[in-house]
Design a protein around this motif. Structure first.
Motif, PDB file in Angstrom:
ATOM      1  N   THR A 333       0.853  -1.175   0.000  1.00 36.50           N
ATOM      2  CA  THR A 333       0.000   0.000   0.000  1.00 36.50           C
ATOM      3  C   THR A 333       0.892   1.229   0.000  1.00 36.50           C
ATOM      4  O   THR A 333       1.827   1.313   0.809  1.00 36.50           O
ATOM      5  N   ALA A 334       0.624   2.130  -0.891  1.00 36.34           N
ATOM      6  CA  ALA A 334       1.367   3.399  -0.901  1.00 36.34           C
ATOM      7  C   ALA A 334       0.345   4.522  -0.900  1.00 36.34           C
ATOM      8  O   ALA A 334      -0.620   4.482  -1.665  1.00 36.34           O
ATOM      9  N   SER A 335       0.525   5.478  -0.033  1.00 30.63           N
ATOM     10  CA  SER A 335      -0.450   6.554   0.072  1.00 30.63           C
ATOM     11  C   SER A 335       0.246   7.892   0.205  1.00 30.63           C
ATOM     12  O   SER A 335       1.357   7.978   0.734  1.00 30.63           O
ATOM     13  N   GLN A 336      -0.448   8.885  -0.229  1.00 32.87           N
ATOM     14  CA  GLN A 336       0.061  10.239  -0.070  1.00 32.87           C
ATOM     15  C   GLN A 336      -1.097  11.130   0.347  1.00 32.87           C
ATOM     16  O   GLN A 336      -2.161  11.097  -0.254  1.00 32.87           O
ATOM     17  N   LEU A 337      -0.879  11.884   1.417  1.00 33.54           N
ATOM     18  CA  LEU A 337      -1.910  12.805   1.887  1.00 33.54           C
ATOM     19  C   LEU A 337      -1.309  14.209   1.926  1.00 33.54           C
ATOM     20  O   LEU A 337      -0.213  14.401   2.445  1.00 33.54           O
ATOM     21  N   ASN A 338      -2.022  15.167   1.369  1.00 33.07           N
ATOM     22  CA  ASN A 338      -1.607  16.569   1.495  1.00 33.07           C
ATOM     23  C   ASN A 338      -2.804  17.352   1.985  1.00 33.07           C
ATOM     24  O   ASN A 338      -3.823  17.393   1.330  1.00 33.07           O
ATOM     25  N   HIS A 339      -2.634  17.930   3.128  1.00 36.47           N
ATOM     26  CA  HIS A 339      -3.742  18.684   3.716  1.00 36.47           C
ATOM     27  C   HIS A 339      -3.258  20.103   3.985  1.00 36.47           C
ATOM     28  O   HIS A 339      -2.390  20.329   4.812  1.00 36.47           O
ATOM     29  N   ASN A 340      -3.805  21.042   3.255  1.00 34.65           N
ATOM     30  CA  ASN A 340      -3.491  22.449   3.518  1.00 34.65           C
ATOM     31  C   ASN A 340      -4.693  23.063   4.196  1.00 34.65           C
ATOM     32  O   ASN A 340      -5.783  23.057   3.648  1.00 34.65           O
ATOM     33  N   GLY A 341      -4.499  23.549   5.392  1.00 35.37           N
ATOM     34  CA  GLY A 341      -5.620  24.006   6.193  1.00 35.37           C
ATOM     35  C   GLY A 341      -6.195  25.330   5.729  1.00 35.37           C
ATOM     36  O   GLY A 341      -5.625  26.018   4.884  1.00 35.37           O
ATOM     37  N   TYR A 342      -7.309  25.677   6.335  1.00 36.60           N
ATOM     38  CA  TYR A 342      -7.912  26.964   5.997  1.00 36.60           C
ATOM     39  C   TYR A 342      -7.132  28.114   6.627  1.00 36.60           C
ATOM     40  O   TYR A 342      -7.272  29.266   6.232  1.00 36.60           O
ATOM     41  N   VAL A 343      -6.315  27.807   7.622  1.00 38.01           N
ATOM     42  CA  VAL A 343      -5.443  28.831   8.206  1.00 38.01           C
ATOM     43  C   VAL A 343      -4.208  28.912   7.321  1.00 38.01           C
ATOM     44  O   VAL A 343      -3.600  27.888   7.024  1.00 38.01           O
ATOM     45  N   PRO A 344      -3.842  30.096   6.852  1.00 38.48           N
ATOM     46  CA  PRO A 344      -2.710  30.194   5.937  1.00 38.48           C
ATOM     47  C   PRO A 344      -1.454  29.525   6.506  1.00 38.48           C
ATOM     48  O   PRO A 344      -1.191  29.619   7.708  1.00 38.48           O
ATOM     49  N   ASN A 345      -0.737  28.875   5.631  1.00 38.40           N
ATOM     50  CA  ASN A 345       0.542  28.258   5.984  1.00 38.40           C
ATOM     51  C   ASN A 345       0.417  27.151   7.026  1.00 38.40           C
ATOM     52  O   ASN A 345       1.358  26.881   7.752  1.00 38.40           O
ATOM     53  N   SER A 346      -0.733  26.516   7.116  1.00 37.49           N
ATOM     54  CA  SER A 346      -0.854  25.350   7.988  1.00 37.49           C
ATOM     55  C   SER A 346      -1.056  24.133   7.100  1.00 37.49           C
ATOM     56  O   SER A 346      -1.788  24.196   6.115  1.00 37.49           O
ATOM     57  N   ALA A 347      -0.375  23.057   7.427  1.00 36.49           N
ATOM     58  CA  ALA A 347      -0.456  21.885   6.559  1.00 36.49           C
ATOM     59  C   ALA A 347      -0.098  20.619   7.304  1.00 36.49           C
ATOM     60  O   ALA A 347       0.601  20.650   8.330  1.00 36.49           O
ATOM     61  N   GLN A 378       4.056  18.315   9.750  1.00 34.48           N
ATOM     62  CA  GLN A 378       2.954  19.170  10.187  1.00 34.48           C
ATOM     63  C   GLN A 378       3.493  20.579  10.352  1.00 34.48           C
ATOM     64  O   GLN A 378       4.562  20.787  10.929  1.00 34.48           O
ATOM     65  N   LYS A 379       2.730  21.520   9.874  1.00 30.91           N
ATOM     66  CA  LYS A 379       3.169  22.910   9.975  1.00 30.91           C
ATOM     67  C   LYS A 379       1.992  23.738  10.461  1.00 30.91           C
ATOM     68  O   LYS A 379       0.861  23.547  10.005  1.00 30.91           O
ATOM     69  N   GLY A 380       2.238  24.609  11.374  1.00 28.90           N
ATOM     70  CA  GLY A 380       1.142  25.437  11.856  1.00 28.90           C
ATOM     71  C   GLY A 380       1.658  26.489  12.813  1.00 28.90           C
ATOM     72  O   GLY A 380       2.867  26.640  13.015  1.00 28.90           O
ATOM     73  N   GLY A 381       0.739  27.217  13.375  1.00 28.19           N
ATOM     74  CA  GLY A 381       1.113  28.316  14.260  1.00 28.19           C
ATOM     75  C   GLY A 381       0.962  27.961  15.718  1.00 28.19           C
ATOM     76  O   GLY A 381       0.908  26.796  16.099  1.00 28.19           O
ATOM     77  N   PHE A 382       0.863  28.988  16.546  1.00 31.28           N
ATOM     78  CA  PHE A 382       0.792  28.800  17.990  1.00 31.28           C
ATOM     79  C   PHE A 382      -0.573  29.225  18.523  1.00 31.28           C
ATOM     80  O   PHE A 382      -1.239  30.073  17.934  1.00 31.28           O
ATOM     81  N   PHE A 383      -0.925  28.612  19.639  1.00 28.18           N
ATOM     82  CA  PHE A 383      -2.236  28.864  20.210  1.00 28.18           C
ATOM     83  C   PHE A 383      -2.071  29.175  21.687  1.00 28.18           C
ATOM     84  O   PHE A 383      -0.993  29.420  22.168  1.00 28.18           O
ATOM     85  N   THR A 441       6.754  20.151  12.517  1.00 28.40           N
ATOM     86  CA  THR A 441       7.101  18.850  13.092  1.00 28.40           C
ATOM     87  C   THR A 441       7.271  17.844  11.969  1.00 28.40           C
ATOM     88  O   THR A 441       6.371  17.654  11.156  1.00 28.40           O
ATOM     89  N   ASN A 442       8.435  17.241  11.927  1.00 28.26           N
ATOM     90  CA  ASN A 442       8.657  16.148  10.988  1.00 28.26           C
ATOM     91  C   ASN A 442       8.702  14.865  11.782  1.00 28.26           C
ATOM     92  O   ASN A 442       9.386  14.792  12.802  1.00 28.26           O
ATOM     93  N   GLU A 443       7.980  13.887  11.313  1.00 23.97           N
ATOM     94  CA  GLU A 443       8.049  12.614  12.018  1.00 23.97           C
ATOM     95  C   GLU A 443       8.230  11.494  11.009  1.00 23.97           C
ATOM     96  O   GLU A 443       7.605  11.478   9.959  1.00 23.97           O
ATOM     97  N   THR A 444       9.101  10.592  11.360  1.00 19.93           N
ATOM     98  CA  THR A 444       9.317   9.412  10.535  1.00 19.93           C
ATOM     99  C   THR A 444       9.041   8.214  11.413  1.00 19.93           C
ATOM    100  O   THR A 444       9.477   8.180  12.556  1.00 19.93           O
ATOM    101  N   ARG A 445       8.317   7.274  10.872  1.00 26.30           N
ATOM    102  CA  ARG A 445       8.010   6.104  11.689  1.00 26.30           C
ATOM    103  C   ARG A 445       8.221   4.838  10.874  1.00 26.30           C
ATOM    104  O   ARG A 445       7.905   4.779   9.693  1.00 26.30           O
TER     105      ARG A 445
END
Lengths: 1029, 571
Positions: A333-347, A378-383, A441-445
């Motif tokens: 199984t090979a998969s690719q997911l790209n999720h760009n959020g509604y908040v700019p520069n979040s993915a 994962q990329k995003g801002g602070f809360f 955050t980069n994660e490799t598993r």
């Protein structure tokens, strides 16, 4: 014979002439023929895992039947603890099987969120609305004070570490951290079984005291597909938008009490009353050319909040290859997911590759092995709470912009410095923040597992399962120069974590034949587990030059942590199941654990379980048109649990140098050197009934679980010299019911309608703490609001500041201000645990069409919401638009010092008549003596009942008929469109905040019911395609 | 059965696995943290946290620890600062962030770690550390008693002996034990037979291991404590003995201060400097304090302008600069912008981030006010001002007070003059010795205005009766103490001086209103008067830290009205 839905031929379906023993089965292509006696009126079609169908013959000779999958799968094989497979009817505890198809292609990249409303007893809570944010899964409540209360997740026999790695406090400036499970590829899931109770999980022991989720992957269980070899291609694209944009007023701009000032609140003059205001000083200084006059127009910018957000996109593609022959199979199984959020520069982006194979050697040894690789970013801002100094929440003002602020102006000056209309570092411009304050955050598993099994003879089989799950996380948190955080000088926090887990299980299974009536299955096993964590964190402060985000570019560097831990757990276990005539079953298990984390004297501990299932319909031969299956389950289990490593010794801590001099202190946690394991005792009773030939199926479970001698740090008075003493204490109880219901009003070849309900109710009460301790905070959140543990109270109830009341419950009003008086004593202000949750799925299918709609609701559960207090306090929504009037708070005059009502000459209380402006009503005129209901008030006024009703999922799919695609290489083709979170209503929040309470600020941690300006939820539409070749 | 024979080879493997169990499990020794830290590693952090727990402001240090100091509240209670937060109108509660920081800091970071030094050092014979630890312990407990009254003492710091609920000892019973503790500390320091394999050096950030200075500090601490209890006990002979022996702090360089440093390789700044980089500044300078410095107060120092002003207060606005966005201010005179104590005025809650005046170079290591104005930032100053526990000037004020009140004999005026003189020298000493500013700062003491000021003050002093003279002494001490307010709070409760602003006093706030300088704001002349209020009586002690009460089964219930809860030294 085909399967309804995907149209795949079903081999081995039994077709019986109703009322006789005469019948046949289908061949490999699903074909059959049967000679039917003349007197026969109907045929019955039965197939394991599908709903039986009876069809009237009525003179016809060809019956093309498609069977509907039976969700309840009464006689289905379920996977229980340690991967042991059992027939569901012999199991004496509640298990829910989730069809992986139900969590795929529903415009929801997060598998756990996809489970919402689908499994009784499972409580899924989301956090931030940005990509990759953690989701909390909880089964039957919290059974530990501070420990991990999430279930054990086991993938192909190897525990899958689901930790949320928190780098910075989520109270003040943490990001929307994800949790480990987001790295599991849902496309590779073959089956998912949720073991809810201790009885189910007893063999796993320690780690499954909150239940277990057993997942088998396609690659980990490679089999030849029914078509020999098959390629499945799935593709989805979804658009997302912010779901809950409040409805803003556009009549009043910045200021207070109808006077203009350059401030946060929109309590200024009406736009009709004022033409111009002084140009915002920071903008004018940065771009004098844009502000030729000293003044700018005073007008509303109705879309200034909406324009901060984008349309986000989710793209998901996956390919699965499956093939092999009788002896050997292969799966990829090979998969690719790209999720760009509604908040700019979040993915959130994720790539998965999983490969597995299985083979049967000539000597009879079966071998399976698989490897899964995941890489995610994962990329995003602070809360976090926007008022805490030194931090910069991206949502500090995003939803509460003054109505006259024009954020389409440049968000930075010519040097790149953050610019806001307000200036002075009160908040960072959300757009500037999106591109300059980032957490990545980069994660490799890597997961690898092997399985060997060997049948020694008819009654003895050996299994050996072993593998590892290793994850590497690398995170960078950046605050750029000119952010209000990090003193305006910039900072970089680096966090590196490596987690590895090794698990091996050996099973020896005996199934001797003892008599015709009795069956016996005995298992003896040994389990070995080792977990290792390495973590290093470092913070660099004061960027030397902007734009380069590494430690070399910082002036000051501080070590945050450098940590290593390793723990081992070994268990020897046994499991005996005795069956009588296939309708009465009794299972007894026992496990002894040896844990490295407990003291020598108590590191070995034993715990048993006993459970039984009695199929009374079979026992008493009740087989009629009304009731066709019924069993009763009873289970009792005790489960032990160890602690974390290194909780036994007095330690000292090294702290950063002071004036260049190294130093340290004694650890503020004192450890009890005589720790014992903690135990949970759980009793459960349940029944599963099937009526009208599976037209109605119901599964009901009640459970009662007590957890005692909990291992936790208990808060100590500071005068002892310590923050806490880590020891065994207390007791916590969870009681609840779980109901799963399936109703099939219409079942026939062309048209099917199925309704499924999942009901979850749990009451989680703390029964005891340590003697002399009234309550302890679950976590320190903010002054005035924190979750607490207290005997007799719900787990993590919210305690905080309240307003003074008299003995009759009237609010005391300060005659000087007309406002409320804060009670110096804090008290109960809310219970974040919902009363119940209910999900109802409707599935309609007509020929190739399917329509699925999931409606769910959460009843009760309180939430402390900074978003709502700010929306009100800043006067930005239509809730506060009607403001050209005065208000009086209902109450009686009171004395702030004595806390008593002020009496008139006749000794009567005096009703409050002091008027307040609407501005004052939501923005307290005085923080202690004149509180009102929005900002700067007692926490109780910012608590809302989070009941919410929601149309969570709608999907319309079409599977093309075989004949249409027979000329293509495709075996099947399904298209669907999905909608997610299309409608919801949370009736107890301010009307125009349009608030969706399905957010939280603490991710998958134990702290729930607190929302500190979280990123709102999303609404999605998607288009999906599945094709097999 | 052939297969069974093959399987038997697996059995030994399983056996070995089980047999090695024990070894497999013996892995629980924490590799990340030491199980021991020597006295020299504990001491610097203790001294640092003592400073944090007493100073103005709070911050997050060491990555995640929140510290906050008592002076945050007490500087408002002693009318050196004003605030919009709960210390306004004497409203600090037991849940206050700063009480949390200071109570935790003193009991956990200071006293618990001092106990370890004392235990460990006594056993190992490192008596110099033990002596210092005892003196610091006595000092810390004396501050706790002075501020809170009864506090856990005899049973505190004993969790490891299973004492979870320490009783609250009476202040009057704690004080005598502190004198004993100080004497023990002095004798440990002077013990020449002790092994002292390890001796304090640079790790003692206060005195760099100078034993003589520590003994002087200990004796001066005794002098201070005797002075504080003079109303309930005859301390003449004790005081005379101390003065006769003369082993007291005798120069600015011997002052008992906790140094802070700049934000260099670590952030070592005084927490009171935090407002320079805070995103929401909150420490306003008290108009009462300011007006006394300016000579506006009709009761004291009238007509005498204090040359320390630019060292004490930094104005972000120049005298002729408009406020940012032309924001309205409650109180403005030239560049000085602030709010009143007890204000309910319409401009109290206006954002004054870049307008308000800030603590200056002397109290917190901020910026020297050269009159040019300019928004404060993290880089405006060094933040390296020390927290002053007992300075040489303080010792002189103590003696002046003792002479004035007849506890000892001597020339009170000469002592007072010496004290004021020393207060001015101290400003220069702190700036050059600790703050080390990057801007050019003129010397204060050599400024002719200084001598004029001292002469003018002395003239007023001479004109007053004994009570007025005491008021002058205590007022000068109050002015000198600016930057740390714990002892000032004690002095006020003991002596009633200096006189503080009281919104309920019609002579200070006629009709509940106060008038800022009418034309002090060149952009908004005819400043309206400001309504002020006060709903509480003066607190005779602070509420206890609420969490202590809630977690300690032996704790008393919270003081319902701190204005009635007197410390024992107040009859």
């Amino acid at each position: 014979m085909t399967s309804s839905g995907d149209g795949i031929p079903l081999p081995g379906v039994s077709i019986i002439v109703t009322g006789t023993t005469q019948g046949t089965t289908t061949d490999g292509s699903g074909n059959y023929s049967l000679l039917v006696p003349a007197e026969a009126t109907s045929l019955t079609f039965r197939y394991i895992g599908y709903v039986s169908q009876e069809i009237k013959i009525a003179g016809k000779s060809i019956f093309n039947v498609s069977l509907v999958e039976d969700a309840a799968q009464l006689n289905e094989v379920v996977v229980t603890a340690m991967g042991i497979q059992r027939n569901s009817k012999e199991v004496g505890y509640a298990i829910t099987q989730v069809n992986p198809k139900d969590v795929l292609q529903i415009s929801e990249p997060d598998m756990l969120k996809g489970l919402q409303g689908k499994a009784a007893g499972v409580d899924i809570r989301t956090s931030q609305g940005t990509p990759g944010a953690a989701t909390r899964i909880q089964i039957r409540g919290n059974s530990s004070f501070y420990g991990n209360n999430e279930p054990l997740i086991v993938v192909d026999g190897i525990p899958f570490n689901n930790d949320q790695v928190t780098t910075s406090s989520q109270t003040s400036g943490g990001s929307a951290y994800g949790s480990g499970i987001s790295n599991l590829d849902p496309n590779d899931i073959e089956s998912m079984n949720i073991l809810k109770g201790s009885a189910a999980a007893a063999l796993y022991g320690s780690r499954a005291s909150n239940g277990a989720v057993i997942i088998t992957t396609k690659s980990g269980n490679a089999k030849r597909s029914s078509r020999g070899q098959e390629i499945t291609f799935r593709s989805s694209v979804s658009m997302e938008n912010i779901a809950n944009l409040p409805k803003y007023q556009n009549s009043y701009g910045a200021g207070s009490q109808f006077n203009y000032s350059n401030s946060n609140g929109s309590w200024g003059p009406a736009f009709r009353d004022l033409d111009s205001i002084p140009a915002w000083p920071d903008y004018k200084a940065a771009y004098p050319e844009l502000f030729p006059s000293d003044n700018i127009a005073y007008v509303a910018h109705p879309d200034n909040v909406k324009d901060l957000f984008n349309t986000g996109m989710v793209y998901e593609n996956s390919l699965t290859f499956n093939g092999g022959n009788e002896k050997t199979a292969f799966s990829l199984t090979a998969s690719q997911l790209n999720h760009n959020g509604y908040v700019p520069n979040s993915a959130f982006d994720r790539t998965n590759i999983s490969v597995g194979g299985s083979t049967k050697l000539d000597n009879g040894l079966n071998i399976r092995a698989n490897v899964a690789y995941t890489s995610s970013k994962q990329k995003g801002g602070f809360f976090g709470e926007n008022q805490v100094d030194g931090t910069a929440s991206q949502f500090a003002r995003s939803l509460f912009l003054s109505r006259d602020w024009d954020l389409n102006l440049p968000y930075q000056d010519k040097e790149g410095n953050n610019l806001t209309p307000l200036g002075a570092g009160q908040f960072d411009n959300p757009l500037w923040s999106a591109y300059n304050n980032t957490a990545t955050t980069n994660e490799t598993r890597l997961v690898a597992s092997t399985h060997l099994d060997y049948k020694i003879n008819e009654w003895w089989q050996l299994d050996l399962n072993g593998g590892t799950n290793v994850s590497f996380l690398n995170r960078r948190e950046v605050y750029e120069i000119s952010s209000r955080a990090a003193q305006g000088l910039g900072s970089l926090t680096l966090d590196e974590r490596r987690h590895s887990e090794i698990e091996a299980t050996f099973l020896s299974t005996f199934t001797p034949k003892i008599s015709d009536d009795f069956t016996l299955k005995g298992i003896v096993g040994f389990n070995y587990n080792q977990r290792t964590v390495n973590r290093e964190g470092q913070t660099g402060n004061r960027f030397i030059e902007r734009g380069t985000y590494n430690l070399i570019n910082t002036e000051q560097s501080i070590f945050d942590n450098d940590y290593y831990s390793r723990r081992r757990l070994m268990g020897l276990f046994g499991d005996v199941t005795l069956g009588y005539k296939d309708y009465a079953f009794l299972t007894v298990t026992g496990r002894n654990d040896w844990s490295s984390t407990l003291p020598y004297e108590s590191r070995s501990y034993f715990y048993p379980s006993i459970s039984g299932s009695f199929v009374f319909t079979d026992a008493f031969n009740i087989k009629n048109d009304i009731l066709d299956f019924g069993n009763i389950r009873l289970g009792y289990a005790k489960v032990g649990r160890d602690t974390d490593p290194y909780n036994l010794f007095r330690i000292f801590e090294i702290t950063p140098n002071f004036l260049g001099i190294p130093g340290g202190r004694i650890s503020p946690t004192s450890f009890d050197p005589n720790l014992k394991p903690e135990f949970s005792n759980e009793f459960e009773v349940g029944t599963r009934l099937s009526f009208l030939q599976s037209r109605i199926e119901v599964d009901f479970t009640y459970y009662n679980k007590n957890s005692t001698d909990l291992l936790a740090g208990i808060q100590m008075p500071p005068s002892t010299g310590f923050d806490e003493l880590f020891t065994n204490f207390g007791k916590i109880n969870n009681r609840g019911t779980e109901i799963e219901l399936i109703v099939r009003p219409i079942v026939n070849t062309d048209f099917n309608w199925e309704v499924r309900g999942a009901f979850t109710q749990n009451k989680n009460i703390v029964k005891e703490l340590k003697e002399g301790t009234t309550r302890i905070p679950l976590a320190g959140v903010l002054t005035g609001i924190s979750p607490y543990l207290e005997a007799g109270m719900p787990y993590g109830y919210l305690r905080g500041t309240r307003s003074m009341r008299d003995d009759d419950g009237n609010l005391l009003i300060n005659p000087n201000t007309g406002g409320l008086i804060e009670d110096p004593n804090e008290g109960y202000i809310g219970n974040p645990n919902p009363k119940y949750k209910l999900g109802i799925t409707n599935r309609l299918s007509y020929k190739g069409f399917t329509l699925v709609a999931l409606f769910d609701m959460t009843k009760g559960g309180d939430m402390y919401s900074v978003t709502n207090s700010s929306l009100l306090g800043r006067g930005v929504t239509m809730d506060s638009e009607d403001r050209e009037t005065n208000m009086v708070i209902k109450g009686v005059y009171g004395d702030a010092t004595t806390g008593q009502p002020i009496l008139d000459a006749n000794g009567n209380k005096i009703p409050n008549q002091t008027r307040l402006t609407v501005n004052d009503l939501y923005f307290s005129p005085n923080a202690t003596l004149g509180q009102t209901f929005g900002i700067n008030t007692a926490s109780e006024w910012n608590i809302y009942d989070a009941t919410v009703y929601r149309l969570r999922e709608v999907s319309i799919g079409y599977t093309f008929p075989k004949s249409w695609i027979s000329k293509t290489p495709m075996g099947s083709l399904t298209l669907s469109i999905t909608g997610r979170n299309l409608w919801y209503i949370a009736p107890n929040f301010p009307k125009y905040s349009h608030f969706d309470p399905e957010v939280g600020s603490y991710g998958s941690t134990n702290v729930q019911g607190i929302e500190l300006s979280a990123a709102p939820t999303t609404k999605r539409f998607g288009f999906n395609l599945t094709a097999t070749f | 059965m052939k297969m069974i024979r093959k399987i038997k080879y697996l059995l030994p493997i399983a056996f070995i696995l089980v047999a090695s169990c024990s070894k497999q499990l013996d892995i629980n020794v924490d590799p990340n943290n030491p199980q021991n830290l020597s006295e020299s590693k504990l001491l610097p952090r203790i001294e640092r946290y003592l400073g944090y727990s007493l100073s103005i402001g709070g911050q997050t240090v060491d990555g995640d620890q929140q510290v906050g100091g008592l002076s945050e509240i007490l500087s408002v209670y002693t009318h050196q600062l004003t605030t919009r937060e709960d210390p306004d109108q004497y409203g600090a509660t037991g849940g206050s962030y700063y009480l949390q920081g200071s109570w935790n800091g003193l009991y956990k970071d200071v006293l618990m770690n001092l106990k370890i030094i004392i235990d460990k050092g006594t056993e190992a014979g490192n008596l110099k550390y033990v002596g210092i630890a005892k003196i610091l312990k006595a000092f810390t407990y004396s501050q706790l008693v002075d501020v809170f009254g009864d506090v856990p003492f005899s049973e505190a710091s004993q969790l490891e002996d299973q004492v979870y609920n320490a009783k609250f000892d009476k202040g009057s019973e704690i004080y005598p034990q502190l004198f004993t503790l100080i004497d023990e500390g002095i004798s440990d320091l002077s013990n020449t037979e002790a092994l002292n394999l390890s001796e304090p050096d640079a790790d003692d950030v206060i005195y760099k291991g100078n034993v003589d200075n520590w003994i002087k500090a200990a004796n001066t601490l005794k002098l201070k404590l005797y002075t504080q209890i003079r109303l309930v006990q005859d301390v003449s002979s004790d005081v005379n003995k101390l003065l006769t022996e003369g082993n007291l702090i005798s120069s600015a360089s011997e002052s008992f201060v906790i140094p802070f440093g700049p934000n260099a390789s670590t952030d070592d700044r005084n927490s009171g400097y935090g407002d320079y980089f805070a995103s929401q500044r909150g420490h306003y300078i008290s108009p009462w304090f300011y007006e006394i410095l300016k000579g506006y107060n009709p009761n004291i120092n009238t007509g005498i302008e204090d040359p320390r002003l630019p060292y004490y207060i930094y104005n972000q606005r120049g005298a002729d600069q408009a406020t940012e966005s032309n924001a309205q201010t409650e109180y403005r005179e030239g560049g000085f912008i602030t709010i009143y104590f007890g204000s309910v005025g319409q401009y109290r809650d206006q954002t004054q981030q870049n307008n308000m005046s800030l603590l200056g170079i002397y109290p917190v290591g901020g910026k020297y006010d050269d009159g040019k104005g300019g928004n404060a930032s993290a880089n405006s100053g060094t933040g390296a001002a020390p927290y002053r526990l007992i300075t040489y000037a303080d010792r002189l004020y103590l003696e002046a007070e003792l002479m004035n009140t007849g506890v000892i004999s001597g020339d009170a005026r000469a002592k007072f003059e010496e004290a004021v003189d020393e207060s001015f020298k101290q400003v220069d000493y702190i700036i050059t010795g600790f703050v080390k500013p990057t801007q050019t700062v003129p010397e204060l003491y050599s400024n002719p205005a200084t001598a004029d000021y001292i002469d003018a003050i002395l003239a007023k002093y001479d004109a007053g009766n004994t009570a007025k003279k005491l008021e002058y002494i205590m007022t000068q001490k109050w002015l000198s103490s600016y930057g740390g307010s714990v002892d000032q709070y004690t002095d006020y409760r003991r002596t009633g001086y200096p006189i503080f602003f009281d919104p309920r006093d019609p002579s200070m706030a006629p009709g509940g209103r106060v008038q800022p300088p009418v034309d002090g704001d060149p952009f908004n002349p005819n400043k309206p008067s400001v309504p002020v209020q006060l709903n509480r009586n003066y607190p005779q002690s602070l509420p206890w830290y609420q969490t202590e009460l809630e977690t300690n089964a032996s704790a008393p219930s919270q003081k319902t009205d701190p204005s009635t809860y007197k410390v024992f030294w107040r009859p």
